[in-house]
Design an enzyme around this catalytic site. Structure first.
Site, PDB file in Angstrom:
ATOM      1  N   GLU A 178     -12.660   1.743  28.582  1.00 53.42           N
ATOM      2  CA  GLU A 178     -11.537   0.814  28.360  1.00 53.42           C
ATOM      3  C   GLU A 178     -12.063  -0.467  27.752  1.00 53.42           C
ATOM      4  OE1 GLU A 178      -8.832   0.418  31.969  1.00 53.42           O
ATOM      5  OE2 GLU A 178     -10.381   1.783  32.713  1.00 53.42           O
ATOM      6  N   LYS A 231     -12.694  -4.353  27.821  1.00 53.44           N
ATOM      7  CA  LYS A 231     -12.847  -5.373  28.860  1.00 53.44           C
ATOM      8  C   LYS A 231     -12.192  -6.632  28.305  1.00 53.44           C
ATOM      9  CE  LYS A 231     -16.623  -7.621  31.489  1.00 53.44           C
ATOM     10  NZ  LYS A 231     -15.705  -8.337  32.303  1.00 53.44           N
ATOM     11  N   ARG A 271      -9.670 -11.567  36.148  1.00 57.68           N
ATOM     12  CA  ARG A 271      -9.508 -10.372  36.983  1.00 57.68           C
ATOM     13  C   ARG A 271      -8.707 -10.755  38.227  1.00 57.68           C
ATOM     14  NH1 ARG A 271     -13.352  -6.192  38.135  1.00 57.68           N
ATOM     15  NH2 ARG A 271     -12.188  -4.471  39.082  1.00 57.68           N
ATOM     16  N   ARG A 318     -10.172 -12.877  41.937  1.00 59.38           N
ATOM     17  CA  ARG A 318     -11.187 -11.861  42.214  1.00 59.38           C
ATOM     18  C   ARG A 318     -11.941 -12.135  43.508  1.00 59.38           C
ATOM     19  NH1 ARG A 318     -15.558 -11.200  38.269  1.00 59.38           N
ATOM     20  NH2 ARG A 318     -16.916 -11.164  40.067  1.00 59.38           N
ATOM     21  N   GLU A 372      -6.168  -7.231  34.803  1.00 59.60           N
ATOM     22  CA  GLU A 372      -6.607  -8.454  34.144  1.00 59.60           C
ATOM     23  C   GLU A 372      -5.370  -9.299  33.839  1.00 59.60           C
ATOM     24  OE1 GLU A 372      -9.994  -8.387  33.364  1.00 59.60           O
ATOM     25  OE2 GLU A 372     -10.155 -10.370  32.439  1.00 59.60           O
ATOM     26  N   LYS A 409     -20.447  -2.312  32.471  1.00 62.78           N
ATOM     27  CA  LYS A 409     -19.749  -3.195  31.538  1.00 62.78           C
ATOM     28  C   LYS A 409     -20.686  -3.497  30.377  1.00 62.78           C
ATOM     29  CE  LYS A 409     -21.061  -7.314  34.146  1.00 62.78           C
ATOM     30  NZ  LYS A 409     -20.625  -8.408  34.990  1.00 62.78           N
TER      31      LYS A 409
END
Ligand SMILES: [Zn+2]
Lengths: 528, 337
Positions: free
Chosen positions: A224, A226, A231, A246, A271, A395
């Protein structure tokens, strides 16, 4: 109260996180209920007494000392509670001080007048350290460097549990946390979060190196974008709808428009982005919203936000976290059909990547898109695990030359900024002899807005722990994301690296210091 | 009462009929020294009058030829400087520290120098002497300064050792006076094992021992550039000057717990800024109650305040109907507090 004042003093002078942790663990092990819970609540700022404010302490001090001598003393000491504790007449005889719980419970029920009488009575039989601890406790300004996170970690360590287990039920608990200790000591079941809109710890990713990227079997991963937003977690249950940062802070009031479709209950990971799903706006636009604690209708209309959903944790009675990502994603795709009309929720797109070459092409594509921070690679078989488990999520950042660093020192700027702390030294974690330690890696003094600078200045002023000439050492708790042009080896710096042209990208008020980057992550960028 | 013969001058307090200065800041022909701390006992004077202990410490610090003439004036003795009678009385600050008693023209002025009233096994206690004008310091001249019983602070230090097993207890203290007092207090509290010392402590300790102060068994941490093995220092008390905290030298000790003994440790913000793990409120200066108690005992007609936080002390004198003024002498540091 005696052991609590000892704890406070121990924490105040504890030289590092590990040392603070050991003080807290000892306190939890040695202190009976409900005192230990009240102490924990006081340390993390969850305990306040509506009727005890600085004004009341000032009045007590005025009644107990000569006004001019008090003023001169306050001027020198610089702290109201401490000045009052020190100047208070020494009792002819020390009485055994009341228990912490007795103090807390009495103050909770007292009106202003009663609170003043109670405090004055207790002060009259305590030694100076206890007087200081009492006044700090009553006015709610302990400032001994214990964050909520550190307090929860101390509970986890003291009872040999995983911090995620504690984090998850924390929102269900209230001081003095009897239900928590009853469970930890085997007297009752674990408090149950079912039916409650509470924060569930998020799952985090590890950085992906070039070599590791080439080894991955891309067919086993869901890829996906980022997104460059914030977040968050959206939770809806019987007791309401809440949005959490987060780190678990409740930010519902700042983003009241982010709600699931009426009637749906569950927990979503996603997000927060500015703009609309088909027209995402820059991180700067979102920052303007993040800086506001509340959002009225006008702000919501002028600067809209939406939630791009990444994952499903809970739906109704079902805990989806134990199920593999592929199942969670399938369920999300079914649900997403009902989101479309209101425009406040949409689903993060899954990218078709089957080979490392295709991954390379996408990385090239997102280099030219400022709204995308990079890519996420998530193992399709993985359950949703709290924290940063190894080997599940990766990531990859578009602009690798960014790092989350902790502000360590600050200094006043020059010219227009000479009244503000605007020059910062930031550090990354590394393994020290005494556990993780911060080592300075960069100095930065640009990249923030005037508004952010004022907030940074305020943070510095409130968190000074040491002075070296013009340099102020601050409590190591604020993370800033720096952008920089390159990293070089440097023998002149203690960290062994030097960042070229570092500047602020974002102040990460939401990010706990322990989640800042480690030195090896920055070393890996050398020569990029 | 005539006070015109004593005045604050650039070099320090000047005694006009004797052409002498008390604790002068720059070289003079005749210096009368209250005690051997570096900011009071400076080099370069032609003649120095002080107690035998002060002269001995000055000789050790500045070299044996620190003055052309050294005149011993011990507690209870006096000598004439022209028509002025000069005497000495114990000040209780450090070994050899003295109050300077001056009688001239039917007026007695006492310059107390640095002094304290709290118990100190390493020096003679302060002796209150009635006078017309009492010249006092005010290092801790604020009512927030109320020092605890030093033995209670030592008990905290011993408790700390029990809490942090396997770590060295590194106590930062001024090398002259404070260090020896801490050692003697530890002995008084029953600690009879070897106490380990930073090199800067050795000389002052030796002088104290030569003057008959029992400090027990002492040993340097470093000899011939070699440090004792870390395991020998675990759980032991190590004394060092404040500058050694956090130094390369301190890092050789086994995970040292940094402590500091000073009156300033009473103010938490200050203690915290010094980066130590355990502050000990032990001072060689009078705290607020002792400053006031001393004025009550000495009963002067006038109080002069040399340096420190004089505003509060002047205010308290006024409340007691005492005539008081601030001299605002500069150049006397407060490191030794
Ligand atoms: Zn002195």
């Amino acid at each position: 109260m005696k052991s609590f004042s000892g704890l406070l003093e121990g924490l105040l002078y504890a030289p590092g996180r590990n040392s603070k942790l050991s003080w807290l663990q000892d306190w939890l092990a040695e202190t009976p209920d409900p005192d230990r819970g009240w102490g924990l609540a006081a340390l993390t700022g969850e305990l306040t007494f509506a009727h005890v404010k600085a004004g009341l302490v000032r009045e007590l001090a005025a009644a107990a000392s000569d006004p001019e001598l008090f003023a001169l003393s306050y001027d020198f000491v610089g702290d109201l509670a401490e000045t009052t504790a020190l100047i208070w007449p020494e009792p002819a005889e020390l009485a055994p001080p009341p228990r912490l719980a007795a103090i807390v419970e009495a103050l909770q029920q007292a009106n202003r007048q009663q609170a003043a009488e109670l405090i004055s009575g207790w002060l009259g039989s305590m030694d100076a350290t206890q007087r200081w601890a009492l006044l700090k406790l009553a006015t709610g300004g302990l400032r001994v460097g214990v964050s909520g996170r550190l307090a929860r970690l101390s509970v986890a360590t003291a009872f040999d549990r995983d911090i995620a287990e504690i984090e998850e039920i924390w929102p269900l608990l209230e001081p003095p946390y009897r239900a928590l200790f009853d469970w930890l000591e085997g007297r009752s079941d674990r408090p149950d979060a079912r039916g409650r809109a509470v924060f569930r710890p998020l799952m985090l990713a590890h950085p992906l190196s070039e070599e590791a990227a080439e080894q991955l079997d891309m067919t086993r991963y869901q890829t996906e974008w980022k997104w460059d937003g914030a977040r968050v977690e959206l939770a809806a249950a019987e007791d309401g709808v809440r949005l959490f940062s987060r780190s678990g802070d409740d930010i519902t009031a700042a983003f009241p428009e982010i709600v699931p479709p009426a009637g749906w209950q569950g927990t979503l990971d996603g997000e927060l982005l500015a703009g609309q799903p088909d027209a995402v706006a820059s991180f700067g636009r979102l920052q303007q919203r993040l800086n506001r604690k509340k959002a009225g209708r006008k702000l919501q209309a002028d600067n809209p936000v939406f939630l791009r959903v990444y994952d499903l944790l809970i739906e109704g009675e079902t805990d989806w976290r134990e199920k593999p990502l592929s199942a969670r994603r399938a369920r999300l795709e079914q649900l997403a059909g009902s989101w479309l009309p209101d425009g406040r929720l949409d689903l993060s797109e899954v990218l078709a990547v089957a080979t490392p070459q295709e991954l390379d092409e996408l990385r090239a594509a997102c280099r030219s898109d400022q709204l995308i921070e990079g890519m996420m690679l998530k193992l399709k078989d993985s359950p949703y695990l709290a924290g940063r488990p190894k080997g599940h999520w990766w990531k990859w950042k578009r602009d690798p030359l960014r790092a989350d660093l902790v502000i360590m020192y600050a200094q006043r700027g020059h010219g227009r900024r000479s009244s503000l702390y605007s020059d910062f030294t930031l550090g990354a974690w590394r393994d020290g002899a005494d556990g993780p330690e911060l080592v300075p890696v960069a100095k930065a003094y640009s990249g923030f807005s005037d508004q952010e600078l004022r907030a940074l200045d305020k943070f510095v002023r409130q968190n000074i722990v040491n002075r070296f000439g013009p340099v102020r050492e601050v409590e190591k708790q604020l993370v800033a994301e720096l952008a920089f042009d390159s990293v070089q080896r440097s023998s002149r710096h203690r960290s062994g690296v030097a960042l070229r042209f570092p500047r602020f990208h974002a102040v990460r008020w939401d990010k706990p210091a322990e989640e800042a980057d480690w030195l090896p992550t920055i070393e890996a960028l050398i020569g990029d | 009462m005539d006070s015109s013969w004593l005045r604050p001058a650039a070099a320090g307090l000047e005694i006009l009929p004797a052409r002498a200065f008390i604790d002068p800041l720059r070289p003079v022909d005749l210096a009368i020294i209250t005690h051997a701390h570096a900011d009071h006992a400076r080099p370069g004077h032609k003649q120095v009058i002080a107690t035998a202990q002060t002269l001995a410490i000055m000789a050790a610090r500045l070299g044996p030829d620190f003055a052309e003439t050294k005149t011993v004036l011990d507690y209870g003795e006096s000598l004439m400087l022209g028509d002025l009678r000069l005497g000495m009385a114990p000040a209780g600050h450090i070994l050899g520290s003295a109050q300077i008693i001056m009688d001239y023209n039917d007026t007695r002025i006492i310059a107390a120098g640095d002094y304290k009233r709290a118990a100190d096994p390493t020096c003679q206690p302060f002796q209150p002497v009635p006078c017309d004008i009492f010249i006092t310091e005010a290092t801790f001249g604020l009512p927030v300064f109320r020092q605890p019983d030093p033995l209670a602070e030592i008990a905290r230090l011993l408790a700390l050792r029990a809490r942090f097993q396997g770590r060295a207890i590194l106590v930062a203290a001024y090398a002259l006076g404070k260090a020896q007092r801490l050692i003697a207090l530890l002995r008084q509290a029953g600690w009879d094992e070897t106490i380990y010392l930073h090199g800067a402590m050795l000389g002052p300790c030796r002088i104290y021992q030569e003057f008959g102060v029992d400090l027990g068994d002492l040993q340097p941490v470093t000899t011939d550039r070699k440090s004792l093995p870390a395991d020998q220092l675990a759980g032991q008390f190590v004394l060092a000057p404040p500058s050694a905290l956090g130094s390369r030298w301190a890092r050789r000790l086994p995970d040292p717990v940094s402590c500091m003994a000073s009156g300033w440790m009473q103010v938490r913000a200050r203690a915290r800024q010094s980066g130590i793990e355990c502050p000990l409120v032990i001072s060689d200066h009078a705290d607020w109650p002792d400053l006031l108690a001393t004025l009550d005992e000495v009963r002067p007609r006038q109080v002069w305040v040399t340096h420190g936080r004089e505003d509060a002390l002047l205010h308290a004198c006024k409340q007691r109907g005492l005539d008081a003024r601030a001299l605002r002498l500069i150049g006397y540091e407060e490191d030794s507090a």
